[in-house]
Design a protein around this motif. Structure first.
Motif, PDB file in Angstrom:
ATOM      1  N   SER A  85       0.823  -1.210   0.000  1.00 31.97           N
ATOM      2  CA  SER A  85       0.000   0.000   0.000  1.00 31.97           C
ATOM      3  C   SER A  85       0.860   1.264   0.000  1.00 31.97           C
ATOM      4  N   ALA A  86       0.445   2.246  -0.800  1.00 33.61           N
ATOM      5  CA  ALA A  86       1.122   3.540  -0.903  1.00 33.61           C
ATOM      6  C   ALA A  86       2.601   3.426  -1.288  1.00 33.61           C
ATOM      7  N   SER A  87       2.905   2.468  -2.162  1.00 30.77           N
ATOM      8  CA  SER A  87       4.284   2.284  -2.614  1.00 30.77           C
ATOM      9  C   SER A  87       4.423   2.433  -4.119  1.00 30.77           C
ATOM     10  N   GLY A  88       3.427   2.973  -4.779  1.00 28.82           N
ATOM     11  CA  GLY A  88       3.627   3.310  -6.176  1.00 28.82           C
ATOM     12  C   GLY A  88       2.863   2.525  -7.224  1.00 28.82           C
ATOM     13  N   LYS A  89       1.868   1.734  -6.829  1.00 28.44           N
ATOM     14  CA  LYS A  89       1.083   1.018  -7.847  1.00 28.44           C
ATOM     15  C   LYS A  89       0.313   2.001  -8.731  1.00 28.44           C
ATOM     16  N   THR A  90      -0.378   2.961  -8.089  1.00 29.63           N
ATOM     17  CA  THR A  90      -1.170   3.911  -8.872  1.00 29.63           C
ATOM     18  C   THR A  90      -0.269   4.697  -9.812  1.00 29.63           C
ATOM     19  N   ASN A  91       0.847   5.173  -9.285  1.00 33.63           N
ATOM     20  CA  ASN A  91       1.765   5.945 -10.113  1.00 33.63           C
ATOM     21  C   ASN A  91       2.271   5.149 -11.306  1.00 33.63           C
TER      22      ASN A  91
ATOM     23  N   ASP B  69      -5.028  -0.181 -10.777  1.00 38.25           N
ATOM     24  CA  ASP B  69      -3.966   0.316  -9.890  1.00 38.25           C
ATOM     25  C   ASP B  69      -3.909  -0.382  -8.543  1.00 38.25           C
ATOM     26  N   ASP B  70      -4.838  -1.309  -8.257  1.00 45.20           N
ATOM     27  CA  ASP B  70      -4.816  -1.855  -6.892  1.00 45.20           C
ATOM     28  C   ASP B  70      -5.144  -3.340  -6.800  1.00 45.20           C
ATOM     29  N   ILE B  71      -5.916  -3.853  -7.750  1.00 45.93           N
ATOM     30  CA  ILE B  71      -6.345  -5.257  -7.641  1.00 45.93           C
ATOM     31  C   ILE B  71      -6.284  -5.912  -9.020  1.00 45.93           C
TER      32      ILE B  71
ATOM     33  N   SER C 168      -4.606  10.867   2.583  1.00 44.68           N
ATOM     34  CA  SER C 168      -5.745  11.473   1.886  1.00 44.68           C
ATOM     35  C   SER C 168      -5.766  10.939   0.454  1.00 44.68           C
ATOM     36  N   ARG C 169      -6.952  10.850  -0.112  1.00 42.53           N
ATOM     37  CA  ARG C 169      -7.078  10.161  -1.408  1.00 42.53           C
ATOM     38  C   ARG C 169      -8.084  10.840  -2.314  1.00 42.53           C
ATOM     39  N   PHE C 170      -8.078  10.409  -3.573  1.00 42.77           N
ATOM     40  CA  PHE C 170      -9.107  10.830  -4.524  1.00 42.77           C
ATOM     41  C   PHE C 170      -9.798   9.583  -5.060  1.00 42.77           C
TER      42      PHE C 170
ATOM     43  N   GLY D 187       8.790  -2.470  -3.587  1.00 45.26           N
ATOM     44  CA  GLY D 187       8.330  -1.747  -2.404  1.00 45.26           C
ATOM     45  C   GLY D 187       9.351  -0.696  -2.052  1.00 45.26           C
ATOM     46  N   ARG D 188       9.149  -0.060  -0.939  1.00 46.38           N
ATOM     47  CA  ARG D 188      10.112   0.945  -0.503  1.00 46.38           C
ATOM     48  C   ARG D 188      11.253   0.231   0.197  1.00 46.38           C
ATOM     49  N   THR D 189      12.367   0.116  -0.486  1.00 44.57           N
ATOM     50  CA  THR D 189      13.527  -0.535   0.105  1.00 44.57           C
ATOM     51  C   THR D 189      14.712   0.405  -0.081  1.00 44.57           C
TER      52      THR D 189
ATOM     53  N   GLY E 282      12.740   7.789 -10.711  1.00 42.42           N
ATOM     54  CA  GLY E 282      11.404   7.247 -10.474  1.00 42.42           C
ATOM     55  C   GLY E 282      10.343   7.726 -11.444  1.00 42.42           C
ATOM     56  N   TYR E 283       9.092   7.502 -11.053  1.00 40.61           N
ATOM     57  CA  TYR E 283       7.908   7.915 -11.813  1.00 40.61           C
ATOM     58  C   TYR E 283       8.011   7.494 -13.282  1.00 40.61           C
ATOM     59  N   ARG E 284       7.861   8.429 -14.219  1.00 40.28           N
ATOM     60  CA  ARG E 284       7.789   8.035 -15.629  1.00 40.28           C
ATOM     61  C   ARG E 284       9.034   7.289 -16.090  1.00 40.28           C
ATOM     62  N   GLU E 285      10.162   7.565 -15.446  1.00 39.21           N
ATOM     63  CA  GLU E 285      11.411   6.895 -15.848  1.00 39.21           C
ATOM     64  C   GLU E 285      11.363   5.397 -15.546  1.00 39.21           C
ATOM     65  N   ASN E 286      10.433   4.986 -14.668  1.00 40.72           N
ATOM     66  CA  ASN E 286      10.362   3.567 -14.300  1.00 40.72           C
ATOM     67  C   ASN E 286      10.087   2.666 -15.503  1.00 40.72           C
ATOM     68  N   LEU E 287       9.490   3.251 -16.527  1.00 41.05           N
ATOM     69  CA  LEU E 287       9.193   2.466 -17.725  1.00 41.05           C
ATOM     70  C   LEU E 287      10.463   1.829 -18.305  1.00 41.05           C
TER      71      LEU E 287
HETATM   72  P1  GTP Z   1      -2.498   1.867  -2.306  1.00 39.49           P
HETATM   73  O1  GTP Z   1      -3.568   2.567  -3.060  1.00 39.49           O
HETATM   74  O2  GTP Z   1      -2.399   2.271  -0.870  1.00 39.49           O
HETATM   75  O3  GTP Z   1      -2.533   0.377  -2.423  1.00 39.49           O
HETATM   76  O4  GTP Z   1      -1.089   2.365  -2.866  1.00 39.49           O
HETATM   77  P2  GTP Z   1      -0.311   2.482  -4.254  1.00 39.49           P
HETATM   78  O5  GTP Z   1       0.705   1.403  -4.309  1.00 39.49           O
HETATM   79  O6  GTP Z   1      -1.244   2.619  -5.389  1.00 39.49           O
HETATM   80  O7  GTP Z   1       0.465   3.823  -4.020  1.00 39.49           O
HETATM   81  P3  GTP Z   1       0.697   5.108  -4.922  1.00 39.49           P
HETATM   82  O8  GTP Z   1       1.010   4.781  -6.334  1.00 39.49           O
HETATM   83  O9  GTP Z   1      -0.444   6.014  -4.716  1.00 39.49           O
HETATM   84  O10 GTP Z   1       2.022   5.679  -4.253  1.00 39.49           O
HETATM   85  C1  GTP Z   1       2.034   6.529  -3.196  1.00 39.49           C
HETATM   86  C2  GTP Z   1       3.347   7.199  -2.937  1.00 39.49           C
HETATM   87  O11 GTP Z   1       4.491   6.628  -3.580  1.00 39.49           O
HETATM   88  C3  GTP Z   1       3.278   8.650  -3.370  1.00 39.49           C
HETATM   89  O12 GTP Z   1       3.695   9.458  -2.301  1.00 39.49           O
HETATM   90  C4  GTP Z   1       4.240   8.710  -4.540  1.00 39.49           C
HETATM   91  O13 GTP Z   1       4.802   9.961  -4.707  1.00 39.49           O
HETATM   92  C5  GTP Z   1       5.280   7.636  -4.194  1.00 39.49           C
HETATM   93  N1  GTP Z   1       5.925   7.118  -5.411  1.00 39.49           N
HETATM   94  C6  GTP Z   1       5.308   6.450  -6.421  1.00 39.49           C
HETATM   95  N2  GTP Z   1       6.175   6.133  -7.404  1.00 39.49           N
HETATM   96  C7  GTP Z   1       7.379   6.595  -7.017  1.00 39.49           C
HETATM   97  C8  GTP Z   1       8.685   6.566  -7.612  1.00 39.49           C
HETATM   98  O14 GTP Z   1       8.899   6.046  -8.701  1.00 39.49           O
HETATM   99  N3  GTP Z   1       9.696   7.126  -6.899  1.00 39.49           N
HETATM  100  C9  GTP Z   1       9.495   7.702  -5.667  1.00 39.49           C
HETATM  101  N4  GTP Z   1      10.536   8.215  -5.026  1.00 39.49           N
HETATM  102  N5  GTP Z   1       8.262   7.766  -5.087  1.00 39.49           N
HETATM  103  C10 GTP Z   1       7.227   7.216  -5.743  1.00 39.49           C
END
Ligand code: GTP
Ligand code: SPV
Ligand code: MN
Length: 611
Positions: A264-270, A291-293, A393-395, A424-426, A518-523
């Motif tokens: 959770s909150a580790s970047g799936k949506t992104n 993005d989640d399931i 907080s979420r949308f 994950g965040r490691t 990170g982000y778009r560069e992850n591709l």
């Molecule tokens: P749940 O909906 O809780 O299951 O989470 P999720 O895995 O969909 O999380 P989400 O994509 O919303 O990521 C949340 C956080 O991760 C945000 O604060 C992002 O900024 C951060 N994040 C996502 N991708 C990256 C990345 O490539 N690099 C870094 N440094 N942070 C990232």
């Protein structure tokens, strides 16, 4: 209370088993009114909720809601999986006997909806016509109108999904009673909240929250806990906390699909919503599926298929901006009917803001309220550093609002999956990407996913912990059986997906900066993985998998410090040897873990010893 049958007749809800279920729980929770919901009721419900002050306007056709301040995330210790078989007890599922939990929850819910409306929400967690449709049918009851609005965005809602079932009794019974939030003792020894999935009875009983997955029962209670249990019990599928995306190479016409689990909150949506980096945009097009399931099964052609059972996104707001996730911003813009929860809100201008939306908060604080509803202007100097928005907080917005939603996202047949990634965040040890070609080693890697916990669960932010397959909070049965089920499903594929572990979160030891942009560069890491699968690159063998040779990674247009890249593409053997010891303890907790998993563990340990 009005005549239940007359209301159900009026709404055209004909399934006798559903009617019996509604009558039973209405009798228990004692609402004043009952209303059957279909998505066509959304506009009326929005206007009622605005009139009642349950939501506030946040721009044209966009809304704002605030949850009770002690009700802002999942509560893992209050979440329970119950069955009648003690063998279902695992390390993470908080197993309890079904009979005990049903009695307890019935007691808590008795009379607890007095004076309220009970909404009956027939839903489907699948595209109609999906081979898994049978497992996707549910009826949620809730006494909270804002929850209904969220469900209308997150699931397909209509009585038509439950009326003509082959087996009229085969639907998930999902009962949600909000409770008296200020008097539930959240986080105290006298905590009255219970979030229970009675998995072998396909019944979900949640009491004491109106937030997110605690209250939208189609999402993680049905979509993950119940679905993973059903998938195992039927022997037919996997239900996992995975994102799902597609990548098209416009030059060759090839299309790949990748599913992946990050806690959770580790970047799936992104990741799922990502766009190509600008420099690669002419060639690669990324499409969003989920993005989640993801529910995954073996298709007739021997490939693994996957689909997103949800209809919307409940995404983390923090750090969503033009750079990190432009597609998400598009999906919540005016006109989308999106709902923000627990961000900061300006009651004068109806704007919203959250940390990371812009580098600095709005300079003019007039009208701004923090997520608890307190004026920013009234903050004392000591409070100045406190966040405006809650970190979780979420949308909430529907999939169709995401501009790069895949054209075939509702195709009942799902999409073939080429790769399964874990991450994950490691902060150290895990390289940018390491591919794993052996199935048992891939499953072993998922089971030993270790990461820093996030604010998506109460009180755990930053703790390092194992989160098998990113399913730790959603695990519904014993881990040994779970591992065996994974091996069985992937083993049945004649064309298996490639596994990989990715990490966007490695940090510099001395100053803590993220080594990878990170982000778009992850591709770029995903493209390498697909090329490896297709035999176009060969990578570098290491004891823990295949990593990219530096020249194999497409770095066009990327500005990265070569020293950082070196660390990202290096295996720290000593650190990994230490990790192997922790993994041994972690795996030893699980009863009945298949021998193939232990063998994979020993192979990795031996390779590290010989390195
Ligand atoms: P749940 O909906 O809780 O299951 O989470 P999720 O895995 O969909 O999380 P989400 O994509 O919303 O990521 C949340 C956080 O991760 C945000 O604060 C992002 O900024 C951060 N994040 C996502 N991708 C990256 C990345 O490539 N690099 C870094 N440094 N942070 C990232
Ligand atoms: C998570 O916490 O992993 C989520 C949000 O996706 S919730 O639906 O609240 O569980
Ligand atoms: Mn999640």
């Amino acid at each position: 209370m009005a005549d239940v049958d007359a209301i159900l007749d009026g709404a055209g809800l004909t399934n006798a088993k559903v009617r019996e279920y509604v009558r039973y729980w209405a009798e228990v929770s004692g609402p004043e009114r009952i209303e059957v919901v279909s998505v066509a009721d959304d506009a009326r419900l929005i206007s009622e909720a605005l009139d009642a002050g349950e939501i506030l306007p946040a721009g044209e056709d966009v809304y704002y809601s605030r949850s009770y301040y002690k009700d802002t995330a999942r509560s893992e210790e209050r979440t329970i999986v119950a069955t009648s078989n003690p063998a279902d007890k695992g390390v993470y599922n908080n197993w309890r006997p079904a009979a005990e939990m049903k009695e307890l929850l019935t007691g808590l819910m008795r009379g607890a909806s007095a004076g309220k409306t009970m909404y009956v929400i027939p839903y489907l967690m699948a595209a109609p016509g999906s081979p898994l449709e049978k497992y996707a049918v549910g009826v949620q009851l809730t006494d909270n109108r804002a929850v209904v609005l969220h469900i209308n965005r997150m699931a397909r809602v209509s009585p038509k999904y439950v009326n003509d079932l082959e087996d009229p009794d085969h639907f998930v019974r999902a009962v949600h009673v909000t409770g008296d939030l200020p008097n539930l003792g959240q986080g105290t020894p006298d905590d009255k909240r219970y979030f229970v999935t009675v998995a072998d009875e396909r019944t979900i009983l949640h009491f004491g929250s109106s937030y997110g997955g605690n209250a939208l029962l189609g999402k993680i209670a049905h979509g993950l806990r119940q679905a993973s249990y059903d998938g195992w019990a039927s022997g037919k599928f996997l239900g996992e906390q995975f994102m799902l995306l597609g990548i098209t190479d416009k030059q060759t016409g090839k299309k790949w699909h990748i599913a992946g689990g990050f806690p959770s909150a580790s970047g799936k949506t992104n990741l799922a919503m990502t766009l190509s980096p600008d420099a690669l945009g002419d060639r690669y097009y990324v499409e969003f599926y989920g993005d989640d399931i993801a529910w995954m099964w073996v298709g007739d052609d021997g490939r693994l298929y996957g689909m997103n059972p949800e209809f919307g996104v409940f995404g983390v707001a923090r750090d969503t901006n033009e750079k990190t996730n432009p597609t998400a911003l598009e999906a919540i813009k005016p006109g989308t009917k999106a709902i923000f929860t627990n961000v900061a809100y300006n009651f004068k201008t109806q704007e919203t803001w959250f940390e990371g939306r812009t580098p600095q908060p709005p300079a003019d604080v007039e009208g701004w309220l923090d997520w608890k509803g307190n004026p920013i202007a009234d903050r004392t100097p000591q409070q100045a550093g406190e966040p405006w928005a809650h970190p979780n907080s979420r949308f909430t917005t529907t999939l169709a609002n995401v501009p790069n939603i895949a054209a075939d996202f509702e195709k009942p047949a799902g999409v073939p999956i080429d790769g399964i990634i874990f991450g994950g965040r490691t902060r150290d040890r895990e390289p940018l990407v390491r591919a794993i070609t052996d199935v048992a080693e891939g499953v072993y890697d998922g089971l030993t996913l270790g990461a820093e916990a996030t604010f998506a669960a109460d009180g755990l932010d930053g703790q390092l912990r194992y989160d098998p397959m990113s399913m730790r909070p959603f695990m519904s049965y014993a881990e040994g059986a779970y591992a065996a089920h994974w091996l069985k499903i992937i083993g049945e594929c004649t064309h298996q997906p490639i596994f990989a572990h990715v990490n966007w979160f490695q940090r510099d030891e001395s100053d803590g900066h993220f080594l990878w942009p990170g982000y778009r560069e992850n591709l770029r890491a995903l493209l390498w993985l697909m090329q490896l699968k297709d035999g176009e690159v060969s990578g570098v063998e290491t004891p823990v998998g295949v990593i990219p040779a530096k020249e194999e990674l497409n770095l066009d247009g990327l500005d990265i410090d070569p020293a950082d890249l070196d660390v990202l593409l290096t295996i720290d053997v000593d650190r990994w040897k230490q990790e192997i010891g922790f993994r041994e303890e972690h795996l030893a907790q699980f009863t009945g873990l298949p021998e193939e998993i232990w063998a994979a563990h020993r192979r990795v340990a031996k390779a590290l010893d010989e390195a």
